[in-house]
Design an enzyme around this catalytic site. Structure first.
Site, PDB file in Angstrom:
ATOM      1  N   GLY A 108      39.931  -5.256  15.946  1.00 14.06           N
ATOM      2  CA  GLY A 108      39.065  -6.440  15.628  1.00 14.06           C
ATOM      3  C   GLY A 108      39.139  -7.495  16.324  1.00 14.06           C
ATOM      4  O   GLY A 108      38.323  -8.714  16.261  1.00 14.06           O
ATOM      5  N   CYS A 109      39.835  -7.668  17.374  1.00 14.33           N
ATOM      6  CA  CYS A 109      39.647  -8.902  18.143  1.00 14.33           C
ATOM      7  C   CYS A 109      39.030  -8.608  19.334  1.00 14.33           C
ATOM      8  O   CYS A 109      39.136  -7.553  20.008  1.00 14.33           O
ATOM      9  CB  CYS A 109      41.290  -9.236  18.734  1.00 14.33           C
ATOM     10  SG  CYS A 109      42.264 -10.027  17.443  1.00 14.33           S
ATOM     11  N   VAL A 110      38.215  -9.814  19.537  1.00 12.02           N
ATOM     12  CA  VAL A 110      37.340  -9.607  20.799  1.00 12.02           C
ATOM     13  C   VAL A 110      37.745  -9.822  21.932  1.00 12.02           C
ATOM     14  O   VAL A 110      38.772 -10.872  22.236  1.00 12.02           O
ATOM     15  CB  VAL A 110      35.879 -10.509  20.542  1.00 12.02           C
ATOM     16  CG1 VAL A 110      35.138 -10.615  21.619  1.00 12.02           C
ATOM     17  CG2 VAL A 110      35.257 -10.375  19.246  1.00 12.02           C
TER      18      VAL A 110
END
Length: 110
Positions: A108-110
């Site tokens: 979920g980390c860009v």
């Protein structure tokens, strides 16, 4: 792309996450922290060690919300909050701390 630690070359991806988790060491963590402009303190190590235990248990690097919630449960509200975590890891507690802990990029980390 690689880090140099004690005469060893440790490969990492284009974002600085090590490619082989078993290459992690305290010396490597300090080297990664240096490249991130972070001076490791006991508070930083507390989070890094927490993350490594979390990963060992769940086989996943937690996203920031999950991380802060887990730290709050484990260490109390004075540490389990955004302000404290961003003071330690200004470029994103989950991303930066996981990188230093030798873990994959959090989901979920860009």
């Amino acid at each position: 792309m690689s880090y140099q630690v004690n005469g060893h070359t440790i490969e990492h991806d284009e974002e600085g996450y090590i490619t082989n988790l078993s290459d992690w060491s305290i010396e490597l963590a300090n080297e990664i922290a240096r490249t991130e402009n972070i001076e490791m303190t006991d508070e930083h190590w507390e989070v890094v060690n927490f993350l490594r235990q979390y990963y060992e248990e769940y086989q996943i690097a937690p996203a920031v919300r999950v991380l802060i919630k887990a730290i709050k449960k484990s260490m109390g509200p004075e540490k389990g909050n955004n302000k404290y975590m961003y003071e330690l890891f200004p470029y994103g507690p989950a991303k930066q701390a996981c990188k230093i802990a030798g873990l994959p990029k959090p989901t979920g980390c860009v």
